[in-house]
Design an enzyme around this catalytic site. Structure first.
Site, PDB file in Angstrom:
ATOM      1  N   CYS A 161      -1.030  30.386 -13.088  1.00 39.87           N
ATOM      2  CA  CYS A 161      -1.585  30.997 -14.290  1.00 39.87           C
ATOM      3  C   CYS A 161      -1.824  29.887 -15.305  1.00 39.87           C
ATOM      4  CB  CYS A 161      -0.613  32.044 -14.842  1.00 39.87           C
ATOM      5  SG  CYS A 161      -1.305  32.994 -16.205  1.00 39.87           S
ATOM      6  N   GLU A 162      -2.873  29.112 -15.038  1.00 41.26           N
ATOM      7  CA  GLU A 162      -3.148  27.898 -15.808  1.00 41.26           C
ATOM      8  C   GLU A 162      -4.638  27.584 -15.687  1.00 41.26           C
ATOM      9  OE1 GLU A 162      -3.288  24.956 -18.068  1.00 41.26           O
ATOM     10  OE2 GLU A 162      -1.245  25.710 -17.757  1.00 41.26           O
ATOM     11  N   PRO A 201       0.812  -1.216   0.000  1.00 45.01           N
ATOM     12  CA  PRO A 201       0.000   0.000   0.000  1.00 45.01           C
ATOM     13  C   PRO A 201       0.847   1.268   0.000  1.00 45.01           C
ATOM     14  CG  PRO A 201       0.064  -0.958   2.187  1.00 45.01           C
ATOM     15  CD  PRO A 201       0.761  -1.925   1.287  1.00 45.01           C
ATOM     16  N   TYR A 255       0.608  11.202  -2.934  1.00 38.45           N
ATOM     17  CA  TYR A 255       0.599  11.646  -4.330  1.00 38.45           C
ATOM     18  C   TYR A 255       0.220  13.117  -4.488  1.00 38.45           C
ATOM     19  CZ  TYR A 255       0.967   6.656  -5.036  1.00 38.45           C
ATOM     20  OH  TYR A 255       1.395   5.352  -4.978  1.00 38.45           O
TER      21      TYR A 255
END
Length: 422
Positions: A339-340, A266, A375
């Site tokens: 800025c996306e 895991p 993650y």
């Protein structure tokens, strides 16, 4: 309309004190919660012994690795660089298994030190045989089945490049015989969906691969256990998913006279719910009566790219900067500071923005993004827009926060660049 989410392990006064002490954005991990998750994994049902490996790609912070090591949990490394990192922080070579998509450049050196190798393709198996004839190896198979909560998190079946396709078993046997390799472990991994029926079926297939190699002593059934980040999501019950697999191992022992050790690996399960990202509301804008109300945070996809990649949902909890409770609940589209156009924390898979009902916030208030232990920091885009990496803090069991990775100045981020002056 989504129900209002709640803080998972922090209290509101802790949010305020940690934010003031360390600034925002900042990742906070709970030592107590991580240890509890380790204990749950170590109690996984098994017939003849259990090995738990931490998929360190989930979060390779050295302090988290130390907690795993103290608990006796082994390492699953997805690259040679992760192997080097684990070795550096005290893991013994034999406690590390390298399962890599890319064939490692330092292959001979690392395996020579005693690091375990999990061959994921015929090319990798052949290379191992040439370099280490007669030595022990693990082999990863693609069993033809997968289970992921999105197609992007499904790592089994015909759409997945992970592992050796199950129909190529005769070719695997030929390479094993050619180099007199000792196959000590067979491995499968189906994804992050944890469908109990699919998992049970894959366990049976994996035991059949073990049957094909009399030298196998360990069967690894991977990780990928679903974690319920949101209130309306359920986490995998390890006892429930493991219970029907235990008799399969007992039946195998009765039939073949081999008591196989079960291995799981895991990553998300051990760490996801043990981390929170503390952020500050930077701005509030809207697009008119027929548009949306946007809540802008002082963090973005540079810290957590999962919403942009997978349409992943993370709980968002408003904490008033000066105490008290939000006056009401508001439907916001929550966005980041990059800025996306894809830097949206509340979106569907595919990019369509959606609103989230959270406590009404003002500029300067805090918003806690929960379930970011896995993650997130490890998958951050880091240098995008030249934002510095987000600091990380370990919340110790006594309630004190310890800085475990400091935000680097922007110029330091680019310290390895080669500048060409004409």
């Amino acid at each position: 309309m989504t129900s209002i989410e709640k803080l998972k392990f922090l209290k509101e006064d802790q949010v305020r004190s940690l934010a003031k002490e360390f600034g925002t954005p900042v990742f906070v991990y709970s030592e107590k919660e991580i240890e509890q998750k380790c204990d749950e994994a170590l109690a996984f049902p098994n017939a003849f012994g259990l090995q738990v490996r931490y998929a360190m790609k989930a979060n390779p912070n050295s302090n988290i690795l130390q907690i795993m090591k103290k608990k006796g949990i082994l390492i699953d490394a997805s690259s040679e660089h992760e192997v080097v990192r684990a070795l550096h922080f005290g893991f013994k070579p034999e406690s590390i298994m390298l399962t890599s998509q890319e064939f490692p450049k330092a292959f001979a050196e690392l395996i020579g030190k005693g690091v375990k190798f999990n061959a994921c393709s015929l090319r990798q198996l052949e290379a191992f045989g040439k370099a280490f004839p007669g030595k022990s190896v693990s082999i990863r198979f693609n069993p033809g089945l997968g289970s992921g909560h999105t197609k992007k998190t499904d790592v089994g079946g015909v759409t997945s490049s992970f592992g050796i396709w199950h129909e190529k078993l005769p070719e695997v046997k030929a390479i094993v015989e050619k180099y007199k390799i000792v196959v000590e472990k067979v491995h499968t991994h189906i994804g992050s969906g944890s469908d109990p029926e699919v998992w049970k079926a894959v366990a049976q297939y994996t035991l059949e691969y073990a049957e094909a190699f009399p030298t196998v002593t360990v069967v690894s059934l991977g990780g990928g256990y679903k974690v319920g980040r949101m209130e309306d999501e359920k986490s995998t019950d390890l006892q429930k998913i493991g219970a029907p697999v235990k008799p399969q191992f007992e039946e195998f022992a009765s039939k073949h006279g081999r008591k196989l050790i079960l291995e799981i690996e895991p990553g998300t399960y051990l760490i996801a719910l043990c981390g929170a990202l503390l952020t500050t509301v930077d701005d509030l804008v809207d697009t008119g009566s027929k548009g949306f109300r946007f809540l802008k945070l002082d963090t973005g996809m540079d810290s957590n790219t999962r919403p942009s990649l997978y349409g992943a949902r993370h709980p968002l909890v408003t904490v008033k900067k000066d105490g008290g409770s939000p006056k009401s609940s508001v439907e916001y589209v929550v966005v980041g500071h990059c800025c996306e156009s894809g830097d949206v924390f509340t979106q569907k898979e595919g990019g369509e923005p959606i609103t989230r009902l959270i406590g009404e916030a003002e500029i300067g208030d805090y918003v806690v993004m929960e379930a970011v232990g896995a993650y997130c920091a490890s998958m951050s885009t880091k240098n995008y827009n030249s934002f510095p990496e987000t600091s990380e803090v370990l919340l110790r069991k006594n309630g004190e926060g310890k800085l475990i990775r400091k935000k680097e100045p922007v110029l330091e981020i680019f310290r390895n660049e080669i500048l060409v002056v004409e």
